[in-house]
Design a protein around this motif. Structure first.
Motif, PDB file in Angstrom:
ATOM      1  N   LEU A   1       0.826  -1.205   0.000  1.00  0.00           N
ATOM      2  CA  LEU A   1       0.000   0.000   0.000  1.00  0.00           C
ATOM      3  C   LEU A   1       0.860   1.254   0.000  1.00  0.00           C
ATOM      4  CD1 LEU A   1      -2.799   1.286   0.139  1.00  0.00           C
ATOM      5  CD2 LEU A   1      -2.684   1.109   2.644  1.00  0.00           C
ATOM      6  N   GLU A   2       1.925   1.242   0.780  1.00  0.00           N
ATOM      7  CA  GLU A   2       2.802   2.413   0.845  1.00  0.00           C
ATOM      8  C   GLU A   2       3.503   2.652  -0.484  1.00  0.00           C
ATOM      9  OE1 GLU A   2       2.931   4.663   3.251  1.00  0.00           O
ATOM     10  OE2 GLU A   2       1.298   3.486   4.092  1.00  0.00           O
ATOM     11  N   GLU A   3       3.887   1.575  -1.163  1.00  0.00           N
ATOM     12  CA  GLU A   3       4.516   1.710  -2.479  1.00  0.00           C
ATOM     13  C   GLU A   3       3.525   2.257  -3.495  1.00  0.00           C
ATOM     14  OE1 GLU A   3       7.886  -1.849  -2.429  1.00  0.00           O
ATOM     15  OE2 GLU A   3       5.819  -2.311  -2.975  1.00  0.00           O
ATOM     16  N   LEU A   4       2.277   1.770  -3.421  1.00  0.00           N
ATOM     17  CA  LEU A   4       1.246   2.237  -4.337  1.00  0.00           C
ATOM     18  C   LEU A   4       0.981   3.729  -4.174  1.00  0.00           C
ATOM     19  CD1 LEU A   4      -1.381  -0.652  -4.280  1.00  0.00           C
ATOM     20  CD2 LEU A   4      -0.114   0.173  -6.267  1.00  0.00           C
ATOM     21  N   LYS A   5       0.957   4.186  -2.923  1.00  0.00           N
ATOM     22  CA  LYS A   5       0.713   5.606  -2.672  1.00  0.00           C
ATOM     23  C   LYS A   5       1.759   6.480  -3.360  1.00  0.00           C
ATOM     24  CE  LYS A   5      -1.610   5.149   1.824  1.00  0.00           C
ATOM     25  NZ  LYS A   5      -1.521   5.436   3.278  1.00  0.00           N
ATOM     26  N   LYS A   6       2.984   5.965  -3.435  1.00  0.00           N
ATOM     27  CA  LYS A   6       4.077   6.739  -4.024  1.00  0.00           C
ATOM     28  C   LYS A   6       4.051   6.709  -5.546  1.00  0.00           C
ATOM     29  CE  LYS A   6       7.177   5.917  -0.083  1.00  0.00           C
ATOM     30  NZ  LYS A   6       8.442   5.265   0.367  1.00  0.00           N
ATOM     31  N   THR A   7       3.551   5.617  -6.119  1.00  0.00           N
ATOM     32  CA  THR A   7       3.676   5.447  -7.579  1.00  0.00           C
ATOM     33  C   THR A   7       2.356   5.522  -8.343  1.00  0.00           C
ATOM     34  OG1 THR A   7       3.458   3.020  -7.499  1.00  0.00           O
ATOM     35  CG2 THR A   7       5.660   3.953  -7.187  1.00  0.00           C
ATOM     36  N   ILE A   8       1.227   5.544  -7.657  1.00  0.00           N
ATOM     37  CA  ILE A   8      -0.066   5.384  -8.320  1.00  0.00           C
ATOM     38  C   ILE A   8      -0.315   6.451  -9.390  1.00  0.00           C
ATOM     39  CG2 ILE A   8      -1.295   6.672  -6.520  1.00  0.00           C
ATOM     40  CD1 ILE A   8      -2.632   3.688  -8.585  1.00  0.00           C
ATOM     41  N   LYS A   9       0.072   7.689  -9.139  1.00  0.00           N
ATOM     42  CA  LYS A   9      -0.172   8.754 -10.128  1.00  0.00           C
ATOM     43  C   LYS A   9       0.659   8.528 -11.385  1.00  0.00           C
ATOM     44  CE  LYS A   9      -1.483  12.315  -6.782  1.00  0.00           C
ATOM     45  NZ  LYS A   9      -1.165  13.662  -6.221  1.00  0.00           N
ATOM     46  N   ASP A  10       1.922   8.137 -11.203  1.00  0.00           N
ATOM     47  CA  ASP A  10       2.773   7.854 -12.364  1.00  0.00           C
ATOM     48  C   ASP A  10       2.278   6.631 -13.120  1.00  0.00           C
ATOM     49  OD1 ASP A  10       4.430  10.009 -11.817  1.00  0.00           O
ATOM     50  OD2 ASP A  10       5.843   8.818 -10.629  1.00  0.00           O
ATOM     51  N   ASP A  11       1.848   5.609 -12.381  1.00  0.00           N
ATOM     52  CA  ASP A  11       1.339   4.394 -13.013  1.00  0.00           C
ATOM     53  C   ASP A  11       0.064   4.698 -13.812  1.00  0.00           C
ATOM     54  OD1 ASP A  11       3.378   3.013 -11.805  1.00  0.00           O
ATOM     55  OD2 ASP A  11       2.149   2.244 -10.155  1.00  0.00           O
ATOM     56  N   LEU A  12      -0.803   5.506 -13.232  1.00  0.00           N
ATOM     57  CA  LEU A  12      -2.040   5.881 -13.914  1.00  0.00           C
ATOM     58  C   LEU A  12      -1.737   6.695 -15.167  1.00  0.00           C
ATOM     59  CD1 LEU A  12      -5.120   6.157 -14.114  1.00  0.00           C
ATOM     60  CD2 LEU A  12      -4.973   8.118 -12.547  1.00  0.00           C
ATOM     61  N   TYR A  13      -0.823   7.629 -15.044  1.00  0.00           N
ATOM     62  CA  TYR A  13      -0.432   8.466 -16.185  1.00  0.00           C
ATOM     63  C   TYR A  13       0.055   7.593 -17.339  1.00  0.00           C
ATOM     64  CZ  TYR A  13       1.990  12.109 -18.864  1.00  0.00           C
ATOM     65  OH  TYR A  13       2.410  12.954 -19.860  1.00  0.00           O
ATOM     66  N   ALA A  14       0.899   6.647 -17.030  1.00  0.00           N
ATOM     67  CA  ALA A  14       1.455   5.773 -18.070  1.00  0.00           C
ATOM     68  C   ALA A  14       0.353   4.960 -18.751  1.00  0.00           C
ATOM     69  CB  ALA A  14       2.509   4.842 -17.457  1.00  0.00           C
ATOM     70  N   LYS A  15      -0.598   4.462 -17.963  1.00  0.00           N
ATOM     71  CA  LYS A  15      -1.678   3.667 -18.545  1.00  0.00           C
ATOM     72  C   LYS A  15      -2.588   4.527 -19.416  1.00  0.00           C
ATOM     73  CE  LYS A  15      -2.312   0.047 -18.262  1.00  0.00           C
ATOM     74  NZ  LYS A  15      -2.007  -1.072 -19.197  1.00  0.00           N
ATOM     75  N   LEU A  16      -2.909   5.725 -18.955  1.00  0.00           N
ATOM     76  CA  LEU A  16      -3.790   6.602 -19.719  1.00  0.00           C
ATOM     77  C   LEU A  16      -3.141   7.058 -21.025  1.00  0.00           C
ATOM     78  CD1 LEU A  16      -5.336   8.799 -16.861  1.00  0.00           C
ATOM     79  CD2 LEU A  16      -6.481   7.010 -18.183  1.00  0.00           C
TER      80      LEU A  16
END
Length: 345
Positions: A327-342
């Motif tokens: 969960l802590e890792e996701l909080k740090k990377t979720i915006k970048d991960d979402l950006y890449a997918k979009l």
């Protein structure tokens, strides 16, 4: 230029709906119209302000009869209010027996009389009260009398003292109540009062008070959502004819969703995890259902997916990342991960 309408739920614990929308505006090419989603609780007004609605401030009565500053959102003749800004859990100090919704009524009155609004959308989440909406009704003109004929403002601990109600001076308001719980009126205290500070004895007293108040509101016991905000939903539904609707439907109606997507190339929705509960859930199913009715493709972007989206009328499901993360890792990377997918869409 393609037109994309983005209406995501939050990713619980990692990404708010507002942040999803902000990332989408940066990542997607074309005209991107973002509609952040709230359930009627804290953050509801912020979602509308994010969409460009105008903020309006008002000083109203707080849950312990102190003055508090509340902000609501206005566009045209429609206002979006949060009950929590006037009687929120963070303002009540755990004193649910003494807490009032009076300020909610004042907020509604301000939107109508000062801002000139004709349609009011009120979010019911996050309250620290259990007065059945009596305080709000008093602020709007209702009179509550005890057995001696004295008028008073009932709170959770004094509902049993009500001997008569005069609702003749209440205004005629177009009122929509945003609510994503199905709790009925008589269950309000049992389910929610403990988190508002009530002990076991007080829960019983509050329930008895609601039962007494229900005797003045025939048929109110079975209304889904009537128990929201300590019975505020039921009080405003019965006396003001407020319509209790899900948060997503209230938001989609407020932004004229069908007109918004009529010329869209596709709609993007999403949530943290797409699974069987999504089929009976609120946001993804609600958005997909209304998009399908107009034959507009709807794509879900999720953190994880256990179903393919067929049951939800989704055109496609895209998973942000299959890599296992804490969960802590996701909080740090979720915006970048979402950006890449979009960016792939």
């Amino acid at each position: 230029m393609r037109k994309i309408v983005v209406v995501p739920d939050s990713f619980k614990g990692t990404l708010s709906s507002i942040d999803f929308c902000r990332v989408a505006k940066k990542a997607l090419d074309g005209e991107v119209i973002a509609v952040p989603v709230a359930d009627g609780g804290e953050g509801t007004v912020d979602c509308f302000l994010e969409m460009g609605w105008n903020p309006v401030s008002a000083t109203v009565t707080g849950p312990l009869f102190e003055s508090v500053e509340a902000v609501y959102a206005v566009r045209g003749d429609t206002a979006v209010l949060e009950s929590a800004t006037a009687c929120g859990l963070d303002l009540s100090g755990g004193l649910v027996m003494k807490a009032t919704t009076y300020g909610v009524g004042e907020l509604i009155e301000h939107a109508v009389e000062v801002s000139g609004c004709k349609s009011i959308i009120l979010g019911l989440g996050g309250s620290g009260t259990n007065d059945g909406g009596c305080g709000a009704l008093c602020a709007l003109g209702a009179k509550f009398y005890d057995s001696l004929g004295n008028s008073f403002v009932p709170v959770g601990g004094t509902l049993g003292l009500i001997a008569d109600i005069d609702a003749s001076e209440l205004p005629d308001i177009d009122l929509t109540l945003m609510c994503d719980v199905s709790t009925t009126f008589l269950d309000a205290a049992v389910i929610f009062a403990p988190q508002k500070g009530a002990d076991e004895t007080e829960v019983l007293e509050l329930t008895a008070g609601l039962m007494h108040l229900a005797s003045f509101m025939p048929g109110i016991e079975n209304v889904p959502g009537g128990g929201a905000a300590g019975g505020l939903g039921a009080g405003l539904h019965f006396f003001l004819k407020g319509k209790i609707v899900s948060g997503i439907d209230a938001i989609l109606d407020a932004v004229d969703f069908e007109n918004l997507i009529s010329d869209a190339d596709f709609v993007i929705t999403g949530e943290g995890k797409l699974d069987e509960s999504s089929v009976s859930g609120k946001v993804v199913s609600g958005v997909a259902r209304r998009a399908a009715a107009l034959n507009v493709p709807c794509i879900a972007v999720c953190g994880a997916a256990e179903i393919d989206g067929t049951a939800l009328n989704l055109s496609a499901v895209h998973v942000i990342s299959t890599k296992s993360k804490t969960l802590e890792e996701l909080k740090k990377t979720i915006k970048d991960d979402l950006y890449a997918k979009l960016k792939e869409l």
